[in-house]
Design an enzyme around this catalytic site. Structure first.
Site, short mmCIF file in Angstrom:
data_model
loop_
_atom_site.label_atom_id
_atom_site.label_comp_id
_atom_site.label_asym_id
_atom_site.label_seq_id
_atom_site.Cartn_x
_atom_site.Cartn_y
_atom_site.Cartn_z
N SER A 55 4.54 -5.71 -2.65
CA SER A 55 4.75 -4.28 -2.87
C SER A 55 5.51 -3.67 -1.69
O SER A 55 6.63 -4.10 -1.39
CB SER A 55 3.40 -3.59 -3.11
OG SER A 55 3.58 -2.26 -3.59
N GLY A 110 0.81 -1.21 0.00
CA GLY A 110 0.00 0.00 0.00
C GLY A 110 0.84 1.26 0.00
O GLY A 110 0.44 2.27 0.59
#
Length: 497
Positions: A175, A94
């Site tokens: 991520s 995120g």
């Protein structure tokens, strides 16, 4: 139906039966004051009901959350456990600013492992990543990474009571979470508390310099008019704090080479060494490593409004390394070799920011004697934004957490799930099976189907239809990158000499 109480080092917890799986949600693993290191929670004696997700870490759209109580984790474990099961410890992504463990329901993976699945919350944005230790707040450095370490400590100490094997924990993340995994894996404090590592779509630069992090902190303090009283930032209202960070981030994207606002920082204390150097010197050669990315990583960021800052900064970095002539030569080659459905500019940026740095890390680990596997996810899930954008950033993650035959809802991201196509099910089943095999054994597939990454063959597994293996270093694009990199290295050696 509620489960029986399970003892932990903090006190007993009660979860809920979820089919053939027991789920324990919102289990507190630590608490923390703003800009202070995570500390153990006070113990409790009566069984604590853990059937709902805990508070989100404060983030845009969720700034009403209680920041001191956001450090919780979620556990899914098969109801019938006859032996200690491998554990998957997952750190969400995120951009270091959004997300949470509630977006990842691990029941399906737990049942089909069988395995114990853990997802965690950690502090985000300025609360987790603003480096203030040079400004009089002594503990305020790499707080989010210390949160993750506290969660790992809790899991290592308690997971046996939930049917897990504390000696078979796989660090995993996607991520921003993948960057956290790479950094966490190299910390001396984490040594002996995990046995494998999986990083999906880690950004090219997984670590920030201390000087850049200090510049971010200085700008945020200036924006809040707190340069003369930095400690007052601890009482700034969250909307005001996050708004100031957003304004600083927009300016940094245009004014600095990095353009990055947050991430793990090479601060000399929590992170004492560049993680890639730790992999390169063989310190982690006994840790099996799986590194993955998605084929069209940058599409999502190009299509954002406005385009993400990493687009401009990645182009600037390539131009800085190879010169304008090198950039134009690369772009010309990408245009000449583009697929019919491929944006050459996007493909170049995806290679520069995502694919090539992961391949370089794989080479370092392999050269040091470590077992490593490299993969690329080429399948387009029939779920937005992938249906319209292709196998872009997060496509693999959507399939990894699917409850076949359906994609799951993502409440924090506000993305709905939905039914999967036969192709989705085929690729997702293969991807999940490889992950669970890796979590269980440290090897994602039999050697004949997916060889480990070794020089000079450098096999790359392609998750698509069909699953297949290609040589990573094949094609004119790869050869041109090697040529330009060698030229750049020679130039640096001449300048240094």
């Amino acid at each position: 139906m509620l489960t029986n109480a399970v003892p932990t080092t903090n006190g007993p917890v009660i979860g809920a039966e979820q089919g053939a799986v027991r789920a324990f949600k919102g289990v507190p693993f630590a608490t923390a004051r703003r800009f202070a290191r995570a500390m153990p929670r006070p113990a409790w004696t009566e069984p604590r009901r853990c059937t709902d997700y805990g508070a989100y870490a404060p983030q845009p759209g969720h700034l009403d959350q209680a920041e001191e109580s956001c450090l919780s984790l979620n556990i899914w474990t098969p109801s019938e456990v006859d032996r200690p099961l491998p554990v998957m410890f997952f750190i969400h992504g995120g951009a270091f600013v959004t997300g949470g463990g509630a977006d990842y329901d691990g029941a399906f993976l737990a049942k089909h492992g069988p395995a114990v699945i853990v997802t965690i919350n950690y502090r985000l944005g300025p609360l987790g990543f603003l480096q203030l230790h040079r400004h009089g707040l002594g503990e305020a450095n790499n707080l989010a990474l210390q949160d993750a370490l506290a969660a790992l400590d809790w899991v290592h100490a308690n997971i046996a009571n939930f049917g897990g094997d504390p000696d078979a924990i796989t660090l995993s993340g996607q991520s921003a979470g993948a960057s956290m995994v790479i950094a966490l894996a190299t910390l001396p404090q984490a040594r002996g508390k995990f046995s494998r590592a999986l990083a999906l779509s880690a950004p090219g630069r997984t670590i920030m310099s201390a000087d850049h992090a200090d510049e971010v902190a200085r700008r945020v303090l200036d924006e809040l008019e707190l340069a003369r009283d930095p400690a007052a930032i601890a009482s700034v209202a969250l909307p005001k704090l996050f708004a100031a960070v957003e304004r600083v981030g927009r300016r940094l994207a245009d004014e600095t080479e990095s353009g990055t606002v947050f991430g793990p920082v090479l601060d000399g204390t929590v992170i004492a060494r560049e993680p890639r150097d730790v992999f390169a010197d063989g310190s982690l050669r006994d840790i099996p490593l799986w590194l993955g990315s998605c084929r069209d990583e940058m599409v999502m960021f190009l299509k954002s409004t406005p385009p993400a800052a990493m687009i401009r900064t990645t182009e600037r970095q390539v131009r800085a390394a190879f010169g304008d002539a090198g950039w134009e030569r690369l772009l010309s080659y990408y245009r000449a070799t583009a697929r019919v459905d491929e944006d050459p500019y996007e493909a170049l940026l995806s290679d520069a920011f995502w694919h090539r740095p992961m391949a370089d890390l794989a080479r370092l680990h392999a050269a040091a004697g470590g077992a490593v596997w490299l993969s690329r996810f080429d399948h387009r899930p029939a779920l937005e934004p992938f249906l319209s954008q292709g196998p872009t950033h997060g496509a693999d993650n959507a399939c990894l957490w699917a409850h076949l035959p359906d994609f799951i809802d993502r409440p924090i991201l506000k993305r709905k799930g939905g039914p999967m196509t036969p192709a989705d099910i085929d690729v997702a089943a293969r991807f999940q099976a490889s992950l669970l095999r890796f979590v269980t054994s440290g090897v994602p597939d039999v050697a004949e189907a997916w060889p480990r990454f070794e020089l000079p063959q450098e096999p790359l597994a392609i998750f698509g239809q069909p699953f297949h293996i290609v040589p990573l270093n094949e094609g004119v694009r790869s050869r041109l990158w090697v040529e330009l990199s060698a030229s750049d290295n020679n130039k640096k050696m001449r300048e240094a000499g």
